[in-house]
Enzyme design. Structure first.
Site, PDB file in Angstrom:
ATOM      1  N   TYR A 174       0.862  -1.184   0.000  1.00 36.97           N
ATOM      2  CA  TYR A 174       0.000   0.000   0.000  1.00 36.97           C
ATOM      3  C   TYR A 174       0.897   1.232   0.000  1.00 36.97           C
ATOM      4  CZ  TYR A 174      -2.934   3.818   1.490  1.00 36.97           C
ATOM      5  OH  TYR A 174      -3.561   5.032   1.535  1.00 36.97           O
ATOM      6  N   GLU A 199      -3.377   7.623  -4.052  1.00 37.17           N
ATOM      7  CA  GLU A 199      -3.181   6.312  -3.448  1.00 37.17           C
ATOM      8  C   GLU A 199      -2.949   5.228  -4.500  1.00 37.17           C
ATOM      9  OE1 GLU A 199      -5.881   5.100   0.060  1.00 37.17           O
ATOM     10  OE2 GLU A 199      -6.650   3.959  -1.638  1.00 37.17           O
TER      11      GLU A 199
END
Ligand code: GDP
Ligand code: MN
Length: 382
Positions: free
Chosen positions: A101, A189
């Site tokens: 992530y 993101e």
């Protein structure tokens, strides 16, 4: 404003982040052609502005052209969390060996952009944050310096990334922070930033992308403003934006019409304080003139949740009598069937009150009194 995965990945690519070269299509036949052009296998990915598409069945692997067409057809007929899937992204399928992530967000307490990374990528980062917060690494980014190489390397080390991928990771992390600043994002993101196997070796590839652009900065980015997906907003939000009103729908029953964002926030707090529930946040920005008040009132009254309307107005440069005339004119035009409470204060207050009283509005001296009256009326209507 939220951007779709394919849009976010296009922007990331401009900042040196490796992404799959996918094709966006709107029908199954075009998905088949895209799969043929890219080479099998492919992933078919729903382009909707919500997270967790994978879990909802909106991300599927296709091994044949028939399968690509069939899956695209099925995904294009889905709604995910209430949003219809109008487009799918066809990407070459990746052979995933690990999922990281990587995200840039604003940390309001630090007043900095913060880069967050975790070796536990792929899944919901909120879940990782709740269950295993130690698996998330954060570094604050200096607004003048950006993300220096040494900090990006620290992050790579902290998430246990093997040394041979550090330089790729540093480039990606710096690219993400650069993109965040370049497009005035509030979120950028990549989840997952995947370790994929290709030609006998592993490399990092951004398989998913998400960006949220600060609406207040869109005037600097006409190209991004044009990317807005109308499905993102409700009818009321769309109308509010067209009328230049700051509107956020909430789930209570007291419709609020306020001038000034601070006063609007305070009004919500006051309603809450006395046990009521606001139906919205609404700031009639820039002088509450009749046409604007009318546009705002129409938006409030179109909401079936609204049982009472509360005006909380401070007359400063725009005087109370002007605002009151605006309110009265709007009411004559719309003829609302719900009760209305008004509290108006500031320049020319007495004149404003007289105008409002003549229009059958319930007036109040203080915001507290107005809120309590509105709450009582909302209860009576329920
Ligand atoms: P999200 O569920 O909306 O976050 O959509 P993602 O794009 O992140 O996809 C969800 C999951 O699907 C990823 O975490 C991967 O595990 C899987 N996935 C996405 N792209 C590929 C791919 O090219 N190949 C394979 N094997 N899996 C993929
Ligand atoms: Mn994802």
């Amino acid at each position: 404003m939220k951007l779709h995965e394919y849009q976010s990945k296009q922007l990331f690519a401009r900042h040196g982040i490796p992404v799959p070269q996918g094709i966006v299509v709107e029908n199954a036949a075009a998905a088949r052609e895209a799969a043929r052009a890219l080479g099998l296998p492919v992933v078919i990915k729903a382009q909707v502005l919500v997270g967790g598409r994978g879990k909802a069945g909106g991300v599927k692997l296709a091994h044949t052209l028939d399968e690509a067409e069939e899956l695209a057809d099925r995904i294009l007929s889905m709604s995910i969390k209430g949003l219809p899937v109008r487009r799918v992204l066809v990407d070459s399928a990746a052979d995933i060996r690990g999922e990281i992530y990587l995200g840039a967000v604003i940390d309001r307490a630090l007043r900095r952009v913060v880069l967050m990374a975790s070796s536990a990528g792929g899944v919901d980062i909120e879940e990782v944050a709740a269950k295993t917060p130690e698996k998330i690494v954060r570094v604050a980014v200096d607004p003048f310096i950006g993300l220096p190489e040494y900090l990006a390397r620290d992050v790579a080390v902290a998430i246990g990334l093997p040394r041979e991928h550090w330089s790729e990771f540093i480039k990606i992390a710096r690219g993400l922070v650069e993109a965040f600043h370049a497009y005035d994002a509030s979120l950028a993101e990549i989840n997952p930033l995947a370790l994929v196997a290709a030609d006998g070796h592993l490399r990092l590839l951004a398989l998913d992308g998400k960006m949220v652009i600060d609406d207040n900065a869109l005037f600097r980015h006409p190209e991004l403003a044009a990317m807005r997906d109308p499905d993102e907003e409700s009818e009321a939000e769309r109308k509010a934006r067209a009328a230049d009103l700051n509107y956020v729908s909430l789930d209570g029953d007291i419709g609020c019409l306020v001038n000034g964002a601070g006063l609007a926030m305070a009004t919500l707090d006051i309603i809450q304080h006395f046990g009521g529930r606001p139906a919205n946040f609404l700031d009639v920005a820039g002088g509450a003139k009749a046409d604007k008040v009318a546009a705002a009132l129409r938006i409030l009254l179109a909401d079936p949740k609204v049982k009472v309307v509360l005006f909380n107005i401070f007359g400063g440069i725009t005087r109370c009598d002007e605002v009151a005339r605006g309110i009265v004119q709007a009411i004559e035009e719309i003829k609302p069937s719900v009760p209305m409470v008004a509290r108006i204060t500031g320049t020319n207050k007495e004149e404003g009150d007289r105008i409002l009283a003549s229009a059958n509005l319930i007036t109040a001296e203080s915001a507290a009194e107005a809120a309590q009256k509105a709450i009582a009326l909302a209860r009576a209507a329920a």
